[in-house]
Scaffold this motif. Structure first.
Motif, PDB file in Angstrom:
ATOM      1  N   ASN A 232       0.696  -1.090   0.209  1.00 50.88           N
ATOM      2  CA  ASN A 232       0.143   0.144  -0.234  1.00 50.88           C
ATOM      3  C   ASN A 232       0.624   1.351   0.279  1.00 50.88           C
ATOM      4  O   ASN A 232       0.124   2.590   0.240  1.00 50.88           O
ATOM      5  N   ILE A 233       2.025   0.879  -0.013  1.00 49.11           N
ATOM      6  CA  ILE A 233       3.364   2.391  -1.093  1.00 49.11           C
ATOM      7  C   ILE A 233       3.274   2.430  -1.782  1.00 49.11           C
ATOM      8  O   ILE A 233       3.780   1.206  -2.867  1.00 49.11           O
ATOM      9  N   SER A 234       2.876   3.356  -2.518  1.00 51.37           N
ATOM     10  CA  SER A 234       2.733   3.807  -4.195  1.00 51.37           C
ATOM     11  C   SER A 234       4.208   4.693  -4.409  1.00 51.37           C
ATOM     12  O   SER A 234       5.721   5.017  -3.584  1.00 51.37           O
ATOM     13  N   ASP A 235       3.937   4.853  -6.009  1.00 51.19           N
ATOM     14  CA  ASP A 235       5.476   5.507  -5.725  1.00 51.19           C
ATOM     15  C   ASP A 235       5.137   6.963  -5.283  1.00 51.19           C
ATOM     16  O   ASP A 235       6.382   7.762  -5.023  1.00 51.19           O
ATOM     17  N   GLU A 236       4.497   8.136  -6.008  1.00 51.66           N
ATOM     18  CA  GLU A 236       3.760   8.862  -5.491  1.00 51.66           C
ATOM     19  C   GLU A 236       4.561   8.905  -4.248  1.00 51.66           C
ATOM     20  O   GLU A 236       4.953  10.168  -2.963  1.00 51.66           O
TER      21      GLU A 236
END
Length: 305
Positions: A118-122
């Motif tokens: 649930n950690i995105s690039d952004e």
């Protein structure tokens, strides 16, 4: 010797000794049990010096837990009072949590993210912009692209250790040097690099050798698109003090090292190696929170104080 003489009173230990013992526990054990033993232990566990390192190591069975790891981690970060240097987040990481950590831990040196889907690039990129003192970063089994890696490299100029681990696959349909090129172009100060299960090719490896002149340790295990030999192998041996080759043993690797098969032809295997060989360790002998509004439920559910 009497029973009374044999019984130790832990409360009589010097406070620094007690703190040293408690410090060796993980954050989960401290917040869930140790701090509830007595008032003295509780006071020690509230000291910010106890929270310079936060280890949220767990088995990933989040549904079976009777506590919320995210809220527990938020509370641990608060207790550090801005002195957090090292944090390990496994399975429960989110963009909001990473933002919370980065805003309140400006001097963070070590960050470890494992299976945080649930950690995105952004989210990772925004956090990296706030962590200029980061020296060690691990991203294992997370969905992060080259764009985030480039932002990390440009924002964290002190980065010396980087681990970017994926699930190994013996028969790739796709080769990709995107991540290797991002590392080569933005992380020139690296001393240690682990790329377990990456899809890079010899081209990507060459770029890393060119772009990371201080590299001393390189782990390429299960990077089966890399074919060491000739001048490339010679260059690696001359440059790298400690080299782990694609088919080296995984016996000391922390995670599941089972190799997945994408179903190509048997020609993709190195000559003389079978499926059983590749699933075994013996084959190595064959090869020489952001703002408060984002965390509206936080205060309502955290009761560790």
């Amino acid at each position: 010797m009497s029973t009374a003489a044999e019984t130790r009173n832990w409360l009589e230990l010097p406070l620094d000794v007690t703190a040293s013992i408690l410090y060796r526990l993980g954050a989960i054990e401290i917040l869930n049990s140790a701090q509830n033993v007595c008032s003295q232990w509780r006071n020690i566990c509230k000291d910010p010096s106890m929270w310079r390192s936060i280890d949220m190591r767990n088995l990933g069975d989040l549904w079976d837990m009777d506590y919320d790891l995210k809220k527990m981690c938020l509370h641990a970060v608060d207790r550090s009072c801005g002195h957090l240097l090292d944090i390990n987040v496994e399975y429960f990481g989110t963009d909001e949590l990473l933002s919370y950590i980065s805003k309140r831990s400006l001097h963070l040196k070590c960050l470890r993210l494992v299976s945080c889907h649930n950690i995105s690039d952004e989210g990772l990129s925004e956090a990296a912009l706030k962590l200029p003192f980061l020296e060690e970063l691990e991203i294992s089994y997370c969905s992060i692209s080259k764009d985030a890696l480039e932002t990390i490299g440009r924002s964290c100029s002190l980065l010396k250790t980087f681990k970017f681990n994926l699930q190994g696959c013996i028969r790739f349909h796709v080769e990709s040097d995107d991540e290797a090129l991002a590392i080569a172009q933005t992380m020139p100060e690296l001393r240690r690099l682990q790329l377990f299960g990456n899809k890079l090719t010899n081209k990507g490896l060459q770029a890393i050798l060119n772009g990371c002149p201080h590299l001393e340790y390189l782990d390429l295990r299960q990077c089966f698109n890399v074919s060491l030999g000739g001048n490339l192998e010679k260059r690696c041996m001359e440059r790298i003090k400690y080299l782990r080759r694609p088919y080296d043993s995984t016996h000391d690797y922390e995670f599941d090292a089972e190799i997945h098969d994408t179903g190509s032809s048997d020609e993709d295997y190195p000559s003389g190696i079978s499926d059983i060989d590749l699933m075994s360790d013996d084959y190595d002998d064959y090869f020489e929170f952001s703002d408060a509004s984002d965390l509206s439920e936080y205060d309502e559910y955290v009761h560790f104080d």
